[in-house]
Design an enzyme around this catalytic site. Structure first.
Site, PDB file in Angstrom:
ATOM      1  N   SER A 198       0.817  -1.282   0.035  1.00  0.00           N
ATOM      2  CA  SER A 198      -0.098   0.014  -0.035  1.00  0.00           C
ATOM      3  C   SER A 198       0.975   1.180   0.029  1.00  0.00           C
ATOM      4  O   SER A 198       1.668   1.602   0.963  1.00  0.00           O
ATOM      5  CB  SER A 198      -0.847   0.143   1.506  1.00  0.00           C
ATOM      6  OG  SER A 198      -1.417   1.407   1.450  1.00  0.00           O
ATOM      7  N   HIS A 202      -1.146  -1.147  -4.408  1.00  0.00           N
ATOM      8  CA  HIS A 202      -2.477  -1.028  -3.888  1.00  0.00           C
ATOM      9  C   HIS A 202      -2.511   0.622  -3.190  1.00  0.00           C
ATOM     10  O   HIS A 202      -1.726   1.213  -2.576  1.00  0.00           O
ATOM     11  CB  HIS A 202      -2.715  -1.736  -2.493  1.00  0.00           C
ATOM     12  CG  HIS A 202      -3.855  -1.792  -1.631  1.00  0.00           C
ATOM     13  ND1 HIS A 202      -4.756  -2.286  -1.750  1.00  0.00           N
ATOM     14  CD2 HIS A 202      -4.253  -0.713  -0.591  1.00  0.00           C
ATOM     15  CE1 HIS A 202      -5.834  -2.074  -1.043  1.00  0.00           C
ATOM     16  NE2 HIS A 202      -5.582  -0.843  -0.106  1.00  0.00           N
ATOM     17  N   ASP A 228      -4.699   3.494  -1.792  1.00  0.00           N
ATOM     18  CA  ASP A 228      -5.868   3.951  -0.898  1.00  0.00           C
ATOM     19  C   ASP A 228      -6.426   5.290  -1.474  1.00  0.00           C
ATOM     20  O   ASP A 228      -5.683   6.322  -1.463  1.00  0.00           O
ATOM     21  CB  ASP A 228      -5.403   3.762   0.442  1.00  0.00           C
ATOM     22  CG  ASP A 228      -5.018   2.472   0.847  1.00  0.00           C
ATOM     23  OD1 ASP A 228      -5.955   1.744   0.894  1.00  0.00           O
ATOM     24  OD2 ASP A 228      -3.949   2.284   1.361  1.00  0.00           O
ATOM     25  N   MET A 230      -9.058   8.043  -0.245  1.00  0.00           N
ATOM     26  CA  MET A 230      -9.748   8.691   1.048  1.00  0.00           C
ATOM     27  C   MET A 230     -10.321   9.803   0.809  1.00  0.00           C
ATOM     28  O   MET A 230      -9.889  10.746   0.347  1.00  0.00           O
ATOM     29  CB  MET A 230      -8.904   8.433   2.351  1.00  0.00           C
ATOM     30  CG  MET A 230      -8.240   7.340   2.664  1.00  0.00           C
ATOM     31  SD  MET A 230      -7.443   7.227   4.074  1.00  0.00           S
ATOM     32  CE  MET A 230      -6.377   6.015   4.069  1.00  0.00           C
ATOM     33  N   HIS A 240      -8.352   1.189  -3.886  1.00  0.00           N
ATOM     34  CA  HIS A 240      -9.252   0.852  -2.752  1.00  0.00           C
ATOM     35  C   HIS A 240      -9.906   2.165  -2.527  1.00  0.00           C
ATOM     36  O   HIS A 240      -9.330   3.186  -2.017  1.00  0.00           O
ATOM     37  CB  HIS A 240      -8.309   0.176  -1.765  1.00  0.00           C
ATOM     38  CG  HIS A 240      -9.183  -0.055  -0.266  1.00  0.00           C
ATOM     39  ND1 HIS A 240      -8.658  -0.095   0.849  1.00  0.00           N
ATOM     40  CD2 HIS A 240     -10.801   0.016  -0.120  1.00  0.00           C
ATOM     41  CE1 HIS A 240      -9.591  -0.232   1.667  1.00  0.00           C
ATOM     42  NE2 HIS A 240     -10.744  -0.442   1.187  1.00  0.00           N
ATOM     43  N   MET A 287     -12.034   4.296  -0.406  1.00  0.00           N
ATOM     44  CA  MET A 287     -12.606   4.595   0.919  1.00  0.00           C
ATOM     45  C   MET A 287     -13.522   5.678   0.808  1.00  0.00           C
ATOM     46  O   MET A 287     -13.024   6.926   1.593  1.00  0.00           O
ATOM     47  CB  MET A 287     -11.749   4.362   2.055  1.00  0.00           C
ATOM     48  CG  MET A 287     -11.080   2.882   2.423  1.00  0.00           C
ATOM     49  SD  MET A 287      -9.676   3.040   3.345  1.00  0.00           S
ATOM     50  CE  MET A 287      -8.287   3.219   1.904  1.00  0.00           C
ATOM     51  N   MET A 333     -11.238  -5.932   5.655  1.00  0.00           N
ATOM     52  CA  MET A 333     -10.369  -4.764   6.242  1.00  0.00           C
ATOM     53  C   MET A 333     -10.018  -5.493   7.587  1.00  0.00           C
ATOM     54  O   MET A 333     -10.944  -5.864   8.429  1.00  0.00           O
ATOM     55  CB  MET A 333     -11.175  -3.524   6.833  1.00  0.00           C
ATOM     56  CG  MET A 333     -11.634  -2.599   5.530  1.00  0.00           C
ATOM     57  SD  MET A 333      -9.714  -2.051   4.566  1.00  0.00           S
ATOM     58  CE  MET A 333      -8.980  -1.408   5.697  1.00  0.00           C
ATOM     59  N   ASP A 392      -6.431  -6.265   4.283  1.00  0.00           N
ATOM     60  CA  ASP A 392      -5.910  -5.034   4.378  1.00  0.00           C
ATOM     61  C   ASP A 392      -5.872  -4.343   5.797  1.00  0.00           C
ATOM     62  O   ASP A 392      -6.902  -4.148   6.464  1.00  0.00           O
ATOM     63  CB  ASP A 392      -6.705  -4.114   3.488  1.00  0.00           C
ATOM     64  CG  ASP A 392      -5.985  -2.716   3.348  1.00  0.00           C
ATOM     65  OD1 ASP A 392      -4.938  -2.358   3.712  1.00  0.00           O
ATOM     66  OD2 ASP A 392      -6.603  -1.897   2.564  1.00  0.00           O
TER      67      ASP A 392
END
Ligand code: DX5
Ligand code: ZN
Length: 219
Positions: free
Chosen positions: A9, A34, A36, A38, A67, A69, A138, A176
């Protein structure tokens, strides 16, 4: 079960050196990058935009595992695909109709993932799990890197593995958060086959050695 994949990540990478960090993990044998994302709403933090993904796409051949979020994933999926995402994962907690969401993601020609936070029961995905290419469990509360693995998630990984096996489909089971060289063995025995690791990979003095060690412990 699929061969184990390691997905570093980039949340834990050095932001000033992102390009070099990606090259480093590629040379070290990582399977996915990966990413992330957000929005400061679904989780109390902000991270990576499509522009960053587009820039990074030029320096890596690895599949980008994005991913999301974020509270309104539908609004941004196309932008991430155009920027170079290969897998788009959304959260169950913001998705009413999973089957439709999976079709929506697939309509852009990428793989579809669905993720659950630690307190969301995996049974919620029972109905349409077979629509997805990947399920992301998660193992910490989403939002920040560097947290401790929630041990009770091992039971959930087992349940997810049996749901996936029951579906008869080739669905990846990704975990994760808080993944370390020490805890991968149990997680993989419970059924995980894609291991996201931020701090463990990027804070290691020898990235290649730590990835090799994770693979060894996952055997
Ligand atoms: C947390 C993110 C994770 C995080 C993992 O919300 O989804 O991908 O970067 O970081 P570590 O491996 O440090 O727990
Ligand atoms: Zn993540």
């Amino acid at each position: 079960m699929n061969k184990i994949k390691i997905a570093p990540s980039i949340l834990a990478a050095d932001p000033v050196q992102l390009g070099a960090e990606l090259k480093k993990i590629e040379e070290a044998g990582a399977d996915y990058v990966h990413v992330d994302v957000m929005d400061g709403h679904f989780v109390p933090n902000l991270a990576y935009s499509p522009d960053i993904v587009r820039a990074l796409r030029k320096v890596s051949k690895l599949p980008f595992d994005v991913h999301l979020m974020i509270s309104e994933p539908k609004k941004y999926i196309e932008a991430f695909v155009k920027a170079g995402a290969d897998i788009i994962t959304v959260h169950e907690e913001v998705t009413d109709d999973y089957a439709e969401m999976a079709d929506f993601i697939h309509s852009f020609g990428v793989k579809a993932g669905i993720s659950v936070k630690p307190n969301t029961p995996i049974e919620k995905l029972e109905k349409d799990i077979d629509k997805f290419d990947l399920v992301l469990i998660m193992t910490v509360e989403p939002g920040f890197g560097g947290q401790s693995y929630i041990e009770s998630m091992n039971e959930k990984i087992k349940k997810t593995r049996s749901l996936i096996d029951k579906s008869g489909k080739n669905i990846e089971l990704e975990i994760d958060g808080g993944v370390t060289v020490e805890n991968v063995s149990t997680a993989v025995k419970c059924g995980a086959d894609v291991l996201v690791a931020g701090s463990t990979v990027f804070r290691a003095p020898d990235v290649k050695a730590v990835i090799a060690e994770m693979r060894e412990n996952a055997k």
